[in-house]
Design a protein around this motif. Sequence first.
Motif, PDB file in Angstrom:
ATOM      1  N   VAL A 343     -13.297  -3.269  16.516  1.00 13.41           N
ATOM      2  CA  VAL A 343     -14.321  -2.497  15.859  1.00 13.41           C
ATOM      3  C   VAL A 343     -14.082  -2.569  14.503  1.00 13.41           C
ATOM      4  CG1 VAL A 343     -15.117  -0.158  15.412  1.00 13.41           C
ATOM      5  CG2 VAL A 343     -14.420  -0.938  17.663  1.00 13.41           C
ATOM      6  N   VAL A 344     -12.872  -2.795  13.872  1.00 19.45           N
ATOM      7  CA  VAL A 344     -12.735  -2.834  12.544  1.00 19.45           C
ATOM      8  C   VAL A 344     -11.970  -4.058  12.255  1.00 19.45           C
ATOM      9  CG1 VAL A 344     -12.777  -0.362  12.059  1.00 19.45           C
ATOM     10  CG2 VAL A 344     -10.457  -1.481  12.263  1.00 19.45           C
ATOM     11  N   PRO A 345     -12.160  -4.838  11.132  1.00 18.08           N
ATOM     12  CA  PRO A 345     -11.371  -6.022  10.855  1.00 18.08           C
ATOM     13  C   PRO A 345      -9.820  -5.566  10.688  1.00 18.08           C
ATOM     14  CG  PRO A 345     -13.289  -5.781   9.228  1.00 18.08           C
ATOM     15  CD  PRO A 345     -12.982  -4.575  10.227  1.00 18.08           C
ATOM     16  N   ASP A 346      -9.070  -6.713  10.906  1.00 17.19           N
ATOM     17  CA  ASP A 346      -7.528  -6.396  10.818  1.00 17.19           C
ATOM     18  C   ASP A 346      -6.951  -5.971   9.327  1.00 17.19           C
ATOM     19  OD1 ASP A 346      -7.315  -7.027  13.690  1.00 17.19           O
ATOM     20  OD2 ASP A 346      -6.989  -9.349  13.235  1.00 17.19           O
ATOM     21  N   ASP A 347      -7.809  -6.731   8.491  1.00 22.47           N
ATOM     22  CA  ASP A 347      -7.373  -6.432   6.942  1.00 22.47           C
ATOM     23  C   ASP A 347      -8.063  -5.213   6.386  1.00 22.47           C
ATOM     24  OD1 ASP A 347      -9.613  -7.600   7.080  1.00 22.47           O
ATOM     25  OD2 ASP A 347      -9.213  -9.138   5.470  1.00 22.47           O
ATOM     26  N   PHE A 348      -8.651  -4.312   7.195  1.00 20.52           N
ATOM     27  CA  PHE A 348      -9.602  -3.215   6.686  1.00 20.52           C
ATOM     28  C   PHE A 348      -8.710  -2.148   6.260  1.00 20.52           C
ATOM     29  CE2 PHE A 348     -11.923   0.521   6.489  1.00 20.52           C
ATOM     30  CZ  PHE A 348     -12.987   0.162   5.769  1.00 20.52           C
ATOM     31  N   ALA A 349      -8.365  -1.686   5.133  1.00 19.42           N
ATOM     32  CA  ALA A 349      -7.603  -0.720   4.555  1.00 19.42           C
ATOM     33  C   ALA A 349      -8.343   0.660   4.647  1.00 19.42           C
ATOM     34  CB  ALA A 349      -7.173  -1.044   3.085  1.00 19.42           C
ATOM     35  N   LEU A 350      -7.599   1.857   4.798  1.00 18.19           N
ATOM     36  CA  LEU A 350      -8.199   2.899   4.823  1.00 18.19           C
ATOM     37  C   LEU A 350      -7.994   3.441   3.380  1.00 18.19           C
ATOM     38  CD1 LEU A 350      -6.590   4.773   8.280  1.00 18.19           C
ATOM     39  CD2 LEU A 350      -8.811   3.606   7.678  1.00 18.19           C
ATOM     40  N   SER A 351      -8.871   4.532   3.164  1.00 18.93           N
ATOM     41  CA  SER A 351      -8.724   4.929   1.688  1.00 18.93           C
ATOM     42  C   SER A 351      -8.425   6.410   2.075  1.00 18.93           C
ATOM     43  CB  SER A 351     -10.143   5.333   1.257  1.00 18.93           C
ATOM     44  OG  SER A 351     -10.114   6.023   0.055  1.00 18.93           O
ATOM     45  N   ILE A 352      -7.192   6.764   1.564  1.00 17.84           N
ATOM     46  CA  ILE A 352      -6.315   8.132   1.842  1.00 17.84           C
ATOM     47  C   ILE A 352      -6.148   8.793   0.527  1.00 17.84           C
ATOM     48  CG2 ILE A 352      -4.197   9.025   2.649  1.00 17.84           C
ATOM     49  CD1 ILE A 352      -3.694   6.686   4.426  1.00 17.84           C
ATOM     50  N   SER A 353      -6.691   9.873   0.499  1.00 17.56           N
ATOM     51  CA  SER A 353      -6.855  10.756  -0.707  1.00 17.56           C
ATOM     52  C   SER A 353      -6.276  12.199  -0.133  1.00 17.56           C
ATOM     53  CB  SER A 353      -8.175  10.750  -1.331  1.00 17.56           C
ATOM     54  OG  SER A 353      -9.346  11.427  -0.913  1.00 17.56           O
ATOM     55  N   PRO A 354      -6.111  13.352  -1.224  1.00 13.41           N
ATOM     56  CA  PRO A 354      -5.975  14.620  -0.805  1.00 13.41           C
ATOM     57  C   PRO A 354      -7.052  15.313  -0.414  1.00 13.41           C
ATOM     58  CG  PRO A 354      -5.049  14.094  -2.819  1.00 13.41           C
ATOM     59  CD  PRO A 354      -5.950  12.800  -2.596  1.00 13.41           C
ATOM     60  N   ILE A 355      -8.134  14.715  -0.417  1.00  9.01           N
ATOM     61  CA  ILE A 355      -9.511  15.521   0.030  1.00  9.01           C
ATOM     62  C   ILE A 355      -9.550  15.816   1.489  1.00  9.01           C
ATOM     63  CG2 ILE A 355     -11.996  15.568   0.026  1.00  9.01           C
ATOM     64  CD1 ILE A 355     -12.177  14.047  -2.551  1.00  9.01           C
TER      65      ILE A 355
END
Length: 828
Positions: A343-355
């Motif tokens: 479903v997602v590419p192996d190198d897809f990075a998540l965006s993690i923030s306090p929101i």
Amino acid sequence: MVTVLSLAWQTVKARTSGFIGAFVAILCGTAIVAACGILMESGFRGGVPTQRYAAADVVVTGDRSVRPSDGDALDFEHAAEQPSIPASLVAEIAAVPGAKAVPEQTFPALVVGPGGPLAGKPSFGHNWDSAVLAPFTLKEGNAPKAGEVVLDSALAAQAGVRVGGEVRVAVRSAPVTYRLAGVAEAPGKARQASMFFSEAEATELAGRPDRVSAIGVLGADADEVEAALAGDHVTVSAGADRSAAEFDDVSQTKSILAILAGSFGGYAVLVAIFVVASTLALAVEQRRREFALLRAVGATPRQVRRLIGVETTVVSVLAGVLGSLAGIGVSLGLRAAFARIGVVPDDFALSISPIPLAAALLIGVAAARVAAWSASRRPSSINPVEALGEAAVQKRDVGKVRLAIGSVLIVLGLGATAVPLFFGGQLGAAMSVMATLVLIIGLTLTGPRVVGAAVRVIAPVLARTAGVSGYLASANVLKNSRRLAAAVTPLMLAIGFAVVNFYSQTTFTAAVQQQTERSITADHVITGVTGVPAEVVGQISGGTATSLVRTQVITATRTADSVEVQSRPANGLDPTASGMVDLGVVSGSVDDLRPGTVALSDAHASWEDKKIGDTVEFWFADGQEAKLRVVATYEHDLAFGDYVLSAADARAHTNAGMDSAVLVKSADVTALQALTSRYPGLQVTERVAAQDRSAERTQFLLNLVAVGVILGYVAISVSNTLVMSTAARRREFALLRLVGTGRRQIVRMMRTEALLTVGLAAVLGSLVAAVPLGVLAIGLIGTPLPAGPVWVYLGALAAAALLGVVSIAVSTRLSLRARPIDAIGTRE
């Protein structure tokens, strides 16, 4: 308020074991909600590092967001194909002070070696001028001229060709031989293979003389470019967003994550509220004596409610903070699972923030406070004189309002199960799941009545056949049907939800396969690695052939107060397809399918009130508006979707510009094999084997992952509830032991109750699942038995039984560890 807060804190510290259940429920629920929030944010801000546009400050592409003019901000759909943009925009961008606009052409292109097309990663051709956007620099050789090509260094090494040598390249046709003019390199590890042609040749190969795939901008910022292109319906990307413009899988992933997190998060929030509410209600119910004493010594209803609310706030804030942080780990686990199923590419990075973490914390605390308010109404409103007397005996029946609401929901749920008889496809499968949820909620509200009726039949049998332990278990369940219902409900939820979600998907897949087998009547199907060149159809002799182009369309369904924008599967066919496919034509003729026309499924045509000769409006796969004339309606919408276009129209609005397959009737297999030898990468297969089910399989696995997470949470809540309800009976166990009941007899009594609990849950969960699934199966495959392996159903029952029995057994043995004389004096 300080006094109440101090008292609440002292209560939490003194009754830590009593708050563990609520703590665990809130922590796990918050973690799932936080994970969904991180996935949603990643759908807007996540991605992979850009490569081909690394040196560009801004990238301009076609806008893939399809928005009806009368819709609001949330009424949009992501186009399946990247739209091209007018080449004239280059001059508009170049007018921005200091800006250098570089047009780029991108099209599928494969290097063909002795053994066929070189595989490994996606491969695309470009114009040489766009190499500066990476930048690609020549490692050896020179820029390409007519009849020449430049390969990236990895592709040249894989092809085993040196500068000056010959290389075969296939672009929507049979392979053509080019001279290798040079080898280029770009910084970083490439996700795609790249080859470059001269400007004129790249424009010809792309097949769009007045349009380009994208425009890279050097020396300007996004705001300046957006101002220059205002009203041109384009997307201006900068920073991390450039990767979505470069990689189609990243663009699709961002859209999928945003949609998935929204729907999955909605389910997660509902389940979390349900679990937290039931857990807190159980925790408050177990403190009846404590609240009765407070009322008897003068505490007002408001003070009792405030105490419960403040206690809940203290626990929920602690659990919410830890749960929000744990949500980071859950989101990373989901990303890994999604990557594994494609479903997602192996190198897809998540965006993690306090929101999303803060939002999850607020949702968790709010859900807990609402649940606490609901649970505190009864203990805070009872008369102080009645309080102590009523505290020792559980309320026997449910309220009339609750019973009425539950009964209405059961009726509505049963009515919703009939939807698949009238509306098939994914809508029917989705409605089966929704009907199950409504039935479960209805049974939850009426649970004490339903369980009470069941135990009145079962209890006498237990009392007569299971000795002392059976007699004790029978007496317990007869007098405490509400407690038994509280244990049965989450197990029923787990069984019903798991079974319906799995078998609704397998039944739908079986229906699609069944209809496809009936509908594809061609003898052979030709498929390819990246598609089949459109010219192949005209080169088949000794039989008839037709193009099949799998695509999507985007529709807007308008109601009185909203606009629903939806992507739908579609296919492109030639007029000659009537001898090789059976659409189940209801009216009109597929022979009239020409560019500018469309065939609609009969159900969709009825829904849209369209007849032969009417004009239907929608958007093609690349987001271009379409106004086509209806020439036929058909029944086999599971195999062909709701829209069948002409192959030419469907092909023109895909980036590949090729057929998905070619259907062949009564042709010589030897001649077909000879044809595929001229087009390396093509293969001849049987008609059904060639049908692409990868998208449906991915969607199925995606649903399993999402449902698995929710079921994991439900399983934790089941164990949580069973442990809490069993542990609260320590004084009861102590009293039984003091009057002469043996330890083993109590263990056997609880084992009997556990078996009764899981047995009732299995029966009710199976019934809740059987009705929607049976109706769905009748509507889709014509049999009341859903499709799929039976071991999944048996496994769900076994898992629920094991969870219930082990939870009760462990908590029972722990409760029996204390001496009876000590346990009888403990607080409830």
